[in-house]
Structure formats: structure tokens, C-alpha cells
Design an enzyme around this catalytic site. Structure first.
Site, PDB file in Angstrom:
ATOM      1  N   GLU A   1      -0.794  -8.715   4.776  1.00 35.68           N
ATOM      2  CA  GLU A   1      -0.636  -8.875   6.241  1.00 35.68           C
ATOM      3  C   GLU A   1      -1.987  -8.836   6.946  1.00 35.68           C
ATOM      4  O   GLU A   1      -2.109  -9.260   8.084  1.00 35.68           O
ATOM      5  CB  GLU A   1       0.304  -7.796   6.792  1.00 35.68           C
ATOM      6  CG  GLU A   1      -0.321  -6.441   7.102  1.00 35.68           C
ATOM      7  CD  GLU A   1      -0.738  -5.629   5.881  1.00 35.68           C
ATOM      8  OE1 GLU A   1      -0.514  -6.094   4.743  1.00 35.68           O
ATOM      9  OE2 GLU A   1      -1.305  -4.528   6.064  1.00 35.68           O
TER      10      GLU A   1
ATOM     11  N   HIS B   1      -3.468  -5.657   0.944  1.00 40.45           N
ATOM     12  CA  HIS B   1      -2.757  -5.876   2.215  1.00 40.45           C
ATOM     13  C   HIS B   1      -2.667  -7.360   2.559  1.00 40.45           C
ATOM     14  O   HIS B   1      -3.581  -7.891   3.209  1.00 40.45           O
ATOM     15  CB  HIS B   1      -3.502  -5.166   3.345  1.00 40.45           C
ATOM     16  CG  HIS B   1      -3.380  -3.685   3.330  1.00 40.45           C
ATOM     17  ND1 HIS B   1      -2.411  -3.015   4.046  1.00 40.45           N
ATOM     18  CD2 HIS B   1      -4.088  -2.728   2.695  1.00 40.45           C
ATOM     19  CE1 HIS B   1      -2.535  -1.719   3.864  1.00 40.45           C
ATOM     20  NE2 HIS B   1      -3.554  -1.500   3.040  1.00 40.45           N
TER      21      HIS B   1
ATOM     22  N   CYS C   1       0.834  -1.206   0.000  1.00 39.33           N
ATOM     23  CA  CYS C   1       0.000   0.000   0.000  1.00 39.33           C
ATOM     24  C   CYS C   1       0.872   1.260   0.000  1.00 39.33           C
ATOM     25  O   CYS C   1       1.477   1.578  -1.009  1.00 39.33           O
ATOM     26  CB  CYS C   1      -0.972  -0.039   1.191  1.00 39.33           C
ATOM     27  SG  CYS C   1      -2.331   1.125   1.014  1.00 39.33           S
TER      28      CYS C   1
END
Lengths: 1016, 305
Positions: free
Chosen positions: B257, B255, B104
Site C-alpha cells: 500500500e 508494504h 506487516c
């Protein structure tokens, strides 16, 4: 000489911002435009070394792929336009982009930031008119005023094309504060008449009553006070106060900080004429309930710190503590919705951060109460269009929350015309901290005698002066513009990053937030532990030099924390701050003198006994009288329902209900808020097959290595206040608890926050309704007390905002009595969480909890412009055991879905379950559990839309039904139908009469389109 | 086996560092440190001590001058006491057998620093069949910024889950490593995610050279899409991430994660998760976003010094 750099998009690059603005000009203002282009403008206040301007433009400000930059030359002429509008911040208003650009310039020049010229950001809008709708200069000015900026904080310059063509460039002008050289402290003679005292209070925006002013007058008349003041070297004569002292007292004693109404002595008379005396609503009902709940919980008490710090603290487990606070920011949001909401969210962030030794922030919540955004009526003076208020507060919370990296996990939007005068903006933040830090309980702190007073974060300006006193009055045409400010989430994030390191290294002894009342409040309150403080305002870092000492003391400039740092830690603390580019300044010391001493360099400009400052305020004496408006329930015939009593018409009513603003999808908001940053999201605000069904509450795992989860929910139902605030408050609490239990929270480990937003409950000639409003407040408090004890849910923190009225001439707009209850829950295992959407065809649908004839204040009656009188009531003897049993069923994994029935009743609840799963349902409503008076059938409108509390729609897979029924049968459980795979939502009643028969796609459309992004 | 030493950058507006570090650890990172940019600038920490640089999401400098624009400027012009810029350190870093992942805001930073797609690097690693991954080295000198990441077509910040398909011929270590990633659901949370190339050739080169490892795709057709909302920002051809020709420098808007546990998925309770990816995970508990990190860890275990 100032310089101007303009950055414009290259031709062919899509103007997303320009398109949004053009769309809003059409949608919000009803004006046609062909196109809007935007130009980013940077004004550099002084000359730079040769070549540096060009380098700065190229290196830092311009993206070479999509932008062109020009130095001291207008880029506008590259575009086809008719009007150019420059929108710049007024001098002294926080300019985040300008601040960042200046830091970039400093890096380029390899100099410290304060040694390079200041940089100011503004934006130019190039308007190309529609060929059939030529805009006049006046039209353009109104576009600027009503959409592009807010003249309280921004200035506009309008040019037409030929002017720019002639000028070739726009003369750069850096916003500059007129710096007055005279810094002085004014002495104010309090030995004056009562009229004069009142005039002082009014003209200085002190918001103090005559009685309070006289209390202060009496203090300065005491001989021993005069003696001490002479001895201390104050430059006042006997009977005089300094402006610093008067302002300090006004902040400390403000309704905002002292909650005078909640602490008043109240004589309350109910509807039957029975009178009782209540000494402090807060102590009696709020603290009283929590005390009783904690006593009853004994060893299972989860409270760690309640009502004494910036936020409440409860136990997550033995190793971790949770912190939660919800604030309102109504008055600033009325003046500038964007800035007001932005400072609202970044402001409430500082509460959990300033609680105990400081918590890291793990979630935000937001609840807005607004007038309908699509209302098109003439507005009273100084009010903003509701659509603009809505967009402003939405964007403020978006920027504040997203840029801070805190997920916005839960919220609500409530629409009512009476929020036109003052929108209500509730912002909440939760935090997490280790139960112990460096061997000591994290929820405890106390500044020590000899500790340094250290201010950390942003600088002080005139922004936010009188915020605390301003919010303690009604909103009027003369409300001060300085109460408006813009938040700076990045400065705050840097500060939080640094302070968490300092916390874990044990570098400070106490911390608190600089919110309402600024240093006056933060230092004044922290000084209570050691018993005094000596504060030098001359050392405070300022944004510009023209602040008077009293302004430095009470400024509410954002992004600041006040800390107590011991002498042996101060060096390490300051070093860490420097490394993180965070400004930290020693402003004095805490002591045990018994006085709050304020200096400006050498001179003592204020010297107030701690005892008088914090204990000198006598309780107000108020009268409350409950005087409910006579209302009756309309009959079915009155509602013209007999004619509608066919399938087609009930279909139409359901679709209308689903598209009501108070019921329909809030996806437009939810998607623009980051609701899963930090990585622990388990149940998101939207759920189901297409991520578009509404969730009842948020579930998140704050500790990524653990399955332990927390639940965040809320309840708010101001419409019921029109009947009885007792039941409104009871229902708000029940709704919040129900929502939390629905997703899987353990009902025995909940805690709640109360946020009251009321119309002024103090009687005056302009406010004859005062005693009734106060009685409404009393009743809401009584309900919270009764229900919190019944549920065993402690109130751990809260806030009240008591002047939510607008007045202009004869026009008075008052908010309905509004209580937001926010609930924080705990789940041992987040994997047990249940969502609201139907999961599989063939699953059995149940309704849990009885439906009663309780249409009073319902969303359904609102569609008929009626209120009614049979308001829903909470019956804890039924619901307490029901919620426990439901939790048992959830923990045992027996449910596929669970959804709470609230606004819109069973019909809406079932429809949402169906649309979330994108699956049909076949429901026989005649099987639903009911309580019917005299055994007669309840009419269909009651079965469909009554808002009886304590009800749920459940689905379960067929082979789990037996076990489920064993647990829940004693609690009002009925099997009412099945989840189907035919994508038809069908509701039948007695004798198989079909009430509703709709494709799920129609239901989804009604739910999703009412407030979809196209409508903004 | 070499140890994975991951530096997860934090500070100045970055805000996903904790969950990103958590994902690195779950994936098997041996030493995972959250390091503040201030400590790098103060010379208290150095990129040289690590072999995996992770640039997490957030809002560097508030994205005030454009996404990660001021952050990139700080990388280039912020100096350590020794007079070295972070960009200098980064240049040295990427010449070793090391990996960089930008998520990002971190992706926006990499693009604006010119680290990706950096086709100039093709000159030094044009041999995709070379077995010795160590020899594939990114470009020796910084190349000019070739693309940018700009405002979403919608003009709005959005948080929504997207469906991603992969270019299986991409050299990307993170998507085509031990675990071949395809049909992956991940959340996007951004207002500026539209990739714009400086030229049509640039776009074509990146696609032809398989420097676009992941695409926003329609779950119905499985094909990359430019249609909203499956493509949330209007990126041409559905570009969701870009790598350099070595495949060792990779950035993406979604994302990974944020999908480290199965309960992160918005539809986890509906039993519809991708079973193909699930079999690559160590347990039913893990989220498929971890696979990107696992590929990085496997590569480093094998090739790092």
C-alpha cells in the site's frame, strides 16, 4: 500472593536483543562479556483461579515457536551464566508491557481490566562473562546502572548463579506504591518575611522570584480577596493560600508557560554603546514580523491561527488547513534520555491534536543537539555518557513516532561539546484538518459557559510533577526525578482514534492538551473563553490513591486531553469513549464566574480570580549588553594550509570534512524511523541511486488522492553564535528556506517556526554572562524580524527554553545559543519535486549564488579548532529574487538535481550530489560565481569550504540548459562542469590545477562510515 | 460480477489503515470501509458483511508482548455481545469465497493466529489445477501456530526498500492472479520480520508447496537472499510473505500500500522503475504495489458471491 512468569527463548533461537546489549556493553562501557541472554518477566500481583496462571503464560505471554514459559520457577538455570540482573520499573512508573499483559489477562478471565490483578513487566539479563574478564558484583552493578536501566525510574536486583540455584526461583515482588491514607490540603501562610517567601519558592520547586512571590502575597492581603475566600468556605486564614493555589500559580506563571524572558522589558546596549528599550521580544519581533508579513501579503495571507493556540495553523488550500508545532524536551532528556525523548515526541503530537478542533497527525520532525557520542572523559556528577544520551533519545523518538504511525520525515543532529550539560531534543509534529468541520472553521474553538470539563486518556499519577517549573531552572544534582516519565503511544493512539471520530460527529466544543502544568494549565487556559471553571479533583481518575489534591492538579502524566463537551452531547461522547476502551471522566464545568474554582469532593481547595491567574504577573525588567569576544580570521598560513596545498592533501581534507559528525550521513537514525507510513512520501530523507544521498527537505502528499504536496525542512547553525547571533539566526532561517525551495516548495507560501534554546540570560552571581546572553537573544530576534519580513515568511508558532545550563559546584556547562527554524512549505504538484543526487552522465553542473570569504564559524575552521570572525551573512536583496527564479526553473521541470550548500560549503555539497547519484563529476571551481574583495582570487579553502548562504548546486540535462540559463543567469549562475560516468570526483581550479581527485566510492565511504551502525 | 466489499481493520495501534483503504479503492474495490476493531467487538460491524479482509500495518497493543501477539490474543478471546470471538467470525469468513491480506503487523497477526501457512488446509485443497477456485477452501478448523515472525537479526527496526522476486508456481491469488508479480520494489518498515518455522519440515513443506509467494532477493542476481540488507531481517531463504494452500489467505512483511503512486518509489526521479510491471498498471501514475490489490479485486469480481 504475587506470582512470577518467566519467558525465555528456546535454545538455538538468535538472541537479537541480547546481542545488541552485549555489543553495547563492549562498545559503550568498554567491558568484555561473552554473551547476554534475556528473560521476559511478568509479575502478577495476586493469586489467580486454579490453572489460570499457566493458561495466561501459554496463551498470552509465550510464543510457542520460539519461547518457553515457566511459572514460579527460574528459567535462568537452563542457561550458562554468571550473573543475573533483574531490571524492573519503580512503583508508579508507566509500564506499557505490564498494562498490555493485564489487558490480555482480563480478556482471558472475561472480566473488566480493573477487576483483575495488576501485571508488571521486568526483564532479566543473564550475563556470561568472558573467560579472560571475570566481572565482579561491582562491575555488574555498573553495567546495570550505566546501560541496562536508569535508577531514577528502575530498580535493579543482581544475583549470581549459585544464589539462584539455591533459591530455585526468584521471589516475585510486585511494585507497590505506598498508599498514604491522609489526603489533605495544606494552608500556607504568605504573611512572612522575604527570606521565608524565597525559601517557600525553592523548597516547593515553584521557581518563582521574590517579586513574583510578593505579588502573590499582596493578592492574599487584599481585603476583598479575604472576604470572598471566607464567603466561598475556603479553610484558609487571612493571608494564607492553599498549596493547590500556590502550585497552580507557579505552573501558570512559570517561565515554561508564560515565557517571562520573551515578554520582559529589556534595556539593550549594542557593541557600540547604543541603548534601546524593548518591551517584549515576542511582541516586538516575533509577533511583529508575522503581523507585517501578513499585512504585506494581503489576500495571499496563508495564516489562519498564529500564536494563540497549541500550534500554528496555515492554509493548504480552501478545503484543508495545516498545523505545525515544534517543542523541546531538554530537561527530562537529560535525566532519562529514552523517557524524555519519548514523552517529547508523543507530547508534541498532542499540540496539533489539541489545536483548533483537532488535527490528524501527518508528520514528525526531530532535531538533536548532543555532545560527541564517542567522547571518553570523566563526567561531572549526574550527567550521562553522551553515547547513552544519543541512543536513548534516538530510541525514544523511534518508539514514540513509529508506534504512533506518524512518519518522521525531517531532522538533523548537531554535535558540540557544550551540549554535554543539557542535550537539546527538538520534536515537531504536523497535522492536517479540514478547513471546516460541521460548517465551522476548524481552527477556532472556545469552551462555552455550562460545558462539561472532560478529561480523556491516561490516568493521573505522580509522574511529571513539576515538569514545567523544573524546566524553568538549570539542571543540578538535586533535580527532581518525578519530572521523568515514560510515554505510552498506544494509549494515546487509541485516544486519538476515538477523538477524531468525536470531532467529526461534533461531540465537543473545545479541546486542548494536558502538557506542562497538567490540568492546572489546560483547564485554566480553556476557562479564559467562558470566564471561569469549577473543577473537582476528587473525580479525577488516578493511577493510585495516594495523590494530594495539588499533585492531581499539576501532574503532567501523559496521554491526556481536556475537552469541553456540551450537555446535549455528553452522553454520545461518553458512549463512544467506552466503546474505544478510552477512559473519559467529567471533572466539572466551565462557567462565567470569573474564577477558577478547584474542589476536592465537597471542599473548595482553590479559588483564584481568572484575571489574577492570567494577568497578575508583572513583566520582568532585564538588561542586555552585547559584548562579543574579539576574534579574527586565521590566515591560510596560520591554518598550515600552504603545506597542504597539493591534491593529496585537499583530498584528505575533503574526506575528513565528509566524515565530520555534523556533516556525515545520519542513515543510522533515519532508517530506524518510519519515514513513509501514511503512504504519501515523495522525497524521503535519503535519496539517490543507492538510497544513501542526503535530501534537503521532505516532500509528502498528505491527501493521497491529490498531487498537492507539503515540504518540511529545518535550519540550525549554533556555531555562528560564537561570532554573532544576529547572523546565526539569519542563516538558520535562510538554510531552512533554502532547503525547502531546493526540493520545490513555493517561496511565496512558506511559514516558519522558531525554537530558541538558550543559556540562562538573567544575570546573577553564578551567571555574570547573563546580559551578553540576553543581548544575543535580542540580536537573534532582530534577525528573525528583518529576514522574515524580507522573505515574506510568517512565524506561526514557536517555543523558547531558556535555562539550558548544567551546574555542579564550580562547573558550569552552557549550550551555545541555539535557534532551530523549521519551515513548512507547499507545492502545487508533488511530481515536480527535485532531489539532490546527480542523475545522468553528461548533465551540466551549475553553481547558483556567490561564494564569499565567509569561513567564520565554519565546519572547516572547527577542524582547526578555530572560530574566526567572518561569519556568513544573508543578503535578502540577492536571495529573495534568486529563490523565486529557482522555483520557476523547478516548476518548469528544468532541473535534474538541486542541492543546498551549507555545512562544509561547495566541496561537501558537490561531493554529496556526486555520491547520491553514484556518478563522477568534473568541476572547474574557478568558474564558480564569487564576490572577491579587491579582485584577488579567493584561496582554495574558501572556495571549497566557505559557508556563504544562498548557494545551490544544480544539474540539468544539456538540452534544457539554455532555458535554465535564461531564468537563472541574473541570479549568480555559473556552469562549472559535467556529471561523468567514470566514478571519479574531480575539482580543478585556476590554470587547471587539480585540487581534488577521488573515486566516488572513497567519498561515499567517508560520508557513510563515520556514524554507521557499527559505531553504536 | 460480484462487488468487492473490503473491510480494512483499524484501531488499537494499527496505523496504516488510511493508505491501505486508499490502495483498495484505487485497485477498484467497490465498497471499502475502515472498521475499528472496537466496532467489531461491540457488534456494530461484522466480518460477515464483507468479502475482503485487509489487516494493515501498525503496532497492535504496541506489540508489547511480541509483534501482534497481544493482538492475536484479543482476536481469540475478545468477544462480541453475542459471545462470539473475532476468531470465530474469521473462521466463518474464510470458508466463504473471500480473501484475507495481512501487511506487516497484519501478517504477524495471521501467522500468530495460525491462519498461514496452515498446511493442514492442503487436505481440503490439494488440487492446484482445479479451475474452480471457489472449491479451494482453507482448513475447516483452526490449526496450531506453525511459524512465527520474530526480531530482525540486526536487532533494529528499519525502514528501507527491498527487491522482491516471486514463486511463479504459488497458488497465491495476490501475486499470481491476473497480474503476475515479479521483480517488485516495496518498502519494509519493521523490527520483527524474521520468519521462523517450528520445524525444518515446516519450512520445507511451505517452500515445496509454494506457500512462499515472495522472497527478498538481490537485485544483481535476481535470486532470493539471506544477505543483509537485501534481506532486511534474516528470514531463512529470503521469505518475505506466506500464503495458505488455497492462496486466498496471504500475508507479507513489505508494504504494497506504500507504493500506490510512482512518487512513492525512492528512485522515481531516476527513471529506473520496473517497466515490466508498469505495463500492467492503469496509468503511469500508479505504483506497482497496487498490483497485489488489483489481483484481489479481479479474483473477487470473478469468484465472490
Amino acid at each position: 500472593m504475587p506470582h512470577r512468569i518467566e519467558v525465555i527463548l528456546k535454545p538455538g533461537i538468535k538472541e537479537a536483543l541480547g546481542e545488541t546489549i552485549a555489543h553495547r556493553i563492549r562498545k559503550h562501557l568498554g567491558k568484555e562479556v561473552e554473551r547476554i541472554n534475556t528473560v521476559e518477566v511478568y509479575t502478577i500481583s495476586e493469586d489467580l483461579p486454579s490453572g489460570m496462571l499457566e493458561l495466561f503464560a501459554k496463551e498470552a505471554l509465550c510464543d510457542p515457536i520460539v519461547q518457553n514459559a515457566m511459572v514460579n520457577k527460574s528459567t535462568a538455570l537452563e542457561r550458562d551464566f554468571h550473573w543475573a540482573v533483574d531490571v524492573a520499573y519503580r512503583p508508579g512508573v508507566t509500564d506499557n508491557v505490564g498494562r498490555t499483559a493485564r489487558e490480555a489477562l482480563a480478556l482471558l478471565m472475561e472480566l473488566p481490566v480493573d477487576q483483575v490483578p495488576s501485571v508488571h513487566h521486568s526483564r532479566q539479563y543473564l550475563i556470561k562473562c568472558h573467560p579472560d574478564h571475570v566481572l565482579s558484583a561491582l562491575d555488574v552493578e555498573s553495567i546495570a546502572n550505566d546501560l541496562l536501566g536508569n535508577k531514577l525510574i528502575q530498580s535493579f536486583s543482581v544475583y549470581d548463579r549459585s544464589t539462584i540455584k539455591e533459591m530455585k526461583k526468584i521471589q516475585p515482588k510486585a511494585p507497590k506504591i505506598l498508599e498514604s491514607t491522609d489526603v489533605f490540603t495544606e494552608n500556607i501562610d504568605l504573611d512572612v518575611s522575604d527570606e521565608e517567601l524565597l525559601r517557600l519558592s525553592r523548597e516547593r520547586v515553584l521557581a518563582l522570584s521574590l517579586e513574583e512571590m510578593k505579588q502573590i502575597q499582596a493578592h492574599y492581603r487584599r481585603p476583598e480577596v479575604m472576604e470572598i475566600r471566607r464567603h466561598k468556605g475556603l479553610q484558609t486564614r487571612d493571608g494564607e493560600a492553599t498549596d493547590v493555589e500556590l502550585e497552580c500559580l507557579a505552573q501558570t506563571w512559570s517561565e515554561h508557560c508564560k515565557h517571562k524572558i520573551f515578554n520582559a522589558d529589556i534595556t539593550y546596549t549594542d557593541e557600540e554603546g547604543r541603548t534601546e528599550k524593548i518591551s517584549s521580544l515576542f511582541k516586538t519581533y516575533i509577533q511583529g514580523a508575522t503581523k507585517e508579513v501578513r499585512r504585506a501579503a494581503g489576500e495571499d495571507d496563508i495564516c489562519l491561527s498564529v500564536f494563540k493556540d497549541n500550534a500554528g495553523v496555515v492554509k493548504l488550500d480552501d478545503e484543508w488547513s495545516l498545523v505545525f508545532k515544534v517543542e523541546t524536551h531538554n530537561s527530562p532528556s537529560a535525566l532519562d534520555p529514552y523517557g524524555g525523548a519519548l514523552t517529547g515526541i508523543v507530547g508534541v503530537n498532542r499540540d496539533p491534536f489539541g489545536t483548533g478542533k483537532g488535527a490528524s497527525l501527518i508528520f514528525n520532525t526531530d532535531v538533536f543537539c548532543l555532545a560527541s557520542p564517542h567522547r571518553r572523559k570523566e563526567l561531572p556528577p549526574r550527567l550521562l555518557q553522551p553515547l547513552r544520551v544519543l541512543e536513548g533519545v534516538r530510541e525514544g523518538v523511534e518508539h514514540g513516532g513509529n508506534k504512533s504511525g506518524i512518519p518522521t520525515v525531517n531532522g538533523a543532529v548537531v554535535f558540540d561539546e557544550r551540549y554535554l550539560g543539557k542535550p537539546l531534543v527538538f520534536c515537531g509534529t504536523g497535522g492536517l484538518m479540514p478547513a471546516e468541520i460541521n460548517g465551522k472553521p476548524s481552527h477556532e474553538k472556545a469552551a462555552c459557559n455550562g460545558d462539561y470539563i472532560v478529561m480523556v486518556g491516561g490516568r493521573i499519577g505522580k509522574d511529571g510533577i513539576h515538569g514545567a517549573t523544573f524546566s524553568s531552572e538549570e539542571f543540578h544534582e538535586g533535580s527532581p526525578a518525578t519530572a521523568v516519565q515514560i510515554g505510552d503511544p498506544i494509549t494515546q493512539k487509541r485516544m486519538f482514534d476515538m477523538l477524531l471520530q468525536a470531532r467529526d460527529k461534533g461531540l465537543y466544543t473545545a479541546i486542548t492538551d494536558n502538557g506542562a502544568g497538567g490540568l492546572s494549565s489546560s483547564v485554566g487556559e480553556m476557562a479564559e473563553d467562558p470566564g471561569g471553571a469549577d473543577l473537582d479533583l476528587g473525580k479525577a481518575p488516578l493511577k493510585y490513591s495516594s495523590l494530594q489534591p495539588w499533585e492531581i492538579l499539576v501532574s503532567e502524566a501523559q496521554e491526556r486531553m481536556t475537552l469541553a463537551v456540551s450537555a446535549d452531547k455528553i452522553e454520545s461522547f461518553m458512549e463512544l469513549a467506552r466503546r474505544f476502551s478510552v477512559e473519559a471522566t467529567i471533572l466539572g464545568t466551565f462557567n462565567d464566574s470569573g474564577y477558577f474554582t478547584v474542589r476536592y469532593n465537597e471542599n473548595v481547595v482553590g479559588h483564584l480570580p481568572m484575571e489574577f491567574l492570567h494577568g497578575g504577573l508583572p513583566p520582568m525588567k532585564l538588561t542586555a549588553r552585547f559584548d562579543p569576544a574579539p576574534e579574527s580570521d586565521p590566515s591560510s598560513e596560520e591554518l598550515w594550509l600552504s603545506a597542504e596545498n597539493t591534491t593529496g592533501s585537499w583530498n584528505r581534507v575533503l574526506l575528513e570534512m565528509l566524515s565530520r559528525y555534523n556533516i556525515c550521513s545520519k542513515e543510522y537514525w533515519i532508517r530506524q524511523y518510519d519515514h513513509e507510513v501514511q503512504g504519501g512520501s515523495v522525497v524521503k530523507p535519503l535519496t539517490g541511486a543507492h538510497d544513501d544521498g542526503p535530501s534537503d527537505a521532505a516532500v509528502l502528499r498528505p491527501l493521497l488522492g491529490s498531487m498537492k504536496a507539503i515540504v518540511v525542512s529545518c535550519g540550525i547553525c549554533p556555531r555562528y553564535s560564537d561570532i554573532d547571533t544576529y547572523h546565526m539566526a539569519a542563516c538558520a532561517l535562510d538554510e531552512a528556506i533554502r532547503n525547502a525551495v531546493c526540493v520545490g516548495a513555493d517561496p511565496s507560501r512558506l511559514s516558519a517556526l522558531d525554537n530558541f534554546c538558550w543559556s540562562d540570560p538573567i544575570k546573577s552571581p553564578q551567571n555574570p554572562q547573563g546580559p551578553h546572553k540576553l543581548a544575543q537573544l535580542v540580536r537573534a530576534n532582530k534577525a528573525l524580524y528583518d529576514l522574515c519580513i524580507a522573505y515574506g515568511v510568517p512565524l506561526i508558532s514557536g517555543k523558547d527554553s531558556m535555562k539550558n545550563d548544567y551546574r555542579s559546584g564550580d562547573i558550569r556547562i552552557s549550550v551555545p545559543a541555539t535557534l532551530l527554524v523549521s519551515v513548512l512549505g507547499i507545492m502545487e504538484d508533488g511530481r515536480k519535486a527535485v532531489t539532490s543526487d546527480a542523475k545522468k552522465p553528461g548533465d551540466v553542473v551549475y553553481i547558483l549564488g556567490q561564494t564569499r570569504c565567509e569561513l567564520g564559524g565554519s565546519e572547516f575552521l572547527a577542524t582547526k579548532n578555530r572560530v574566526g570572525c567572518s561569519v556568513p551573512k544573508v543578503r535578502p536583496q540577492e536571495t529573495v529574487p534568486r529563490y523565486k527564479a529557482l522555483h520557476k526553473a523547478i516548476t518548469a521541470g528544468l532541473l535534474r538535481s538541486c542541492h543546498d550548500a551549507s555545512d562544509g560549503g561547495l566541496a561537501v555539497c558537490l561531493a554529496e550530489t556526486s555520491l547520491g547519484g553514484d556518478l563522477g563529476m568534473d568541476i572547474d571551481l574557478s568558474k564558480a560565481p564569487v564576490q572577491r574583495p579587491g579582485g584577488s582570487d579567493l584561496p582554495p579553502e574558501v572556495m571549497l569550504f566557505s559557508e556563504s548562504q544562498g548557494r545551490f548546486v544544480l544539474t540539468a540535462e544539456p538540452d534544457k540548459t539554455e532555458e535554465l540559463e535564461n531564468i537563472l543567469a541574473p541570479h549568480g549562475l555559473s556552469r562549472v562542469g559535467l556529471v561523468t560516468d567514470d566514478s571519479i570526483f574531480k575539482m580543478r581550479t585556476t590554470n587547471d590545477k587539480v585540487l581534488i581527485n577521488l573515486p566516488v566510492s572513497d567519498i561515499r565511504q567517508a560520508f557513510k562510515e563515520a556514524l554507521s551502525s557499527e559505531r553504536f | 460480477m460480484a462487488k468487492v466489499r473490503a473491510l480494512v481493520l483499524a484501531g488499537n495501534g494499527t496505523n496504516c489503515e488510511r493508505e491501505t483503504a486508499h490502495a483498495c479503492r484505487l485497485a477498484g474495490g467497490d465498497e471499502v470501509h475502515i472498521v475499528f476493531i472496537w466496532d467489531l467487538l461491540a457488534g456494530k460491524a461484522s466480518l460477515g458483511d464483507y468479502n475482503f479482509l485487509v489487516l494493515p500495518g501498525g503496532f497492535m497493543d504496541g506489540d508489547d508482548l511480541g509483534a501482534a501477539k497481544a493482538g492475536a490474543h484479543r482476536f481469540k478471546h475478545g468477544k462480541t455481545p453475542a459471545g462470539e470471538s473475532l476468531f470465530d467470525q474469521l473462521q466463518t469468513f474464510i470458508h466463504g469465497p473471500k480473501l484475507v491480506l495481512g501487511i506487516c503487523n497484519g501478517f504477524q497477526l495471521m501467522v500468530k493466529l495460525g491462519l498461514i501457512p496452515n498446511p493442514a488446509a492442503l487436505l481440503s485443497c490439494d488440487d492446484h489445477d482445479n479451475d474452480d477456485q471457489k472449491e479451494k477452501t482453507p482448513a475447516k478448523s483452526p490449526s496450531p501456530q506453525e511459524a512465527t515472525v520474530w526480531a530482525n537479526d540486526s536487532g533494529r527496526f528499519e525502514d528501507r526498500w527491498v527487491y522482491l522476486t516471486a514463486d511463479k508456481s504459488s497458488p497465491c491469488v495476490f501475486t499470481q492472479g491476473t497480474h503476475k508479480i515479479d521483480k517488485l520494489d516495496l518498502p519494509i518498515r519493521h523490527g520483527e520480520g524474521k520468519v521462523i518455522f517450528g520445524s525444518l519440515d515446516g519450512l520445507k513443506n511451505a517452500l515445496d508447496n509454494h506457500l512462499v509467494p515472495l522472497f527478498y532477493a538481490s537485485p544483481d542476481t535476481g535470486r532470493p537472499t539471506e544477505k543483509y540488507p537485501e534481506n532486511p531481517n534474516g528470514s531463512p531463504r529470503g521469505i518475505a510473505g506466506i500464503c495458505d494452500p488455497s492462496g486466498r489467505l496471504f500475508g507479507l512483511m513489505p508494504h504494497p500500500e506504500a507504493y500506490s503512486h510512482f512518487t512513492n518509489h525512492p528512485r522515481w526521479s531516476r527513471d529506473t522503475l520496473n517497466k515490466d510491471l508498469a505495463k500492467d498498471l492503469a496509468s503511469e501514475e500508479e505504483g506497482a504495489g497496487l498490483l497485489l490489490f488489483k489481483n484481489a479485486v479481479d479474483w473477487l469480481h470473478r469468484y465472490a458471491d
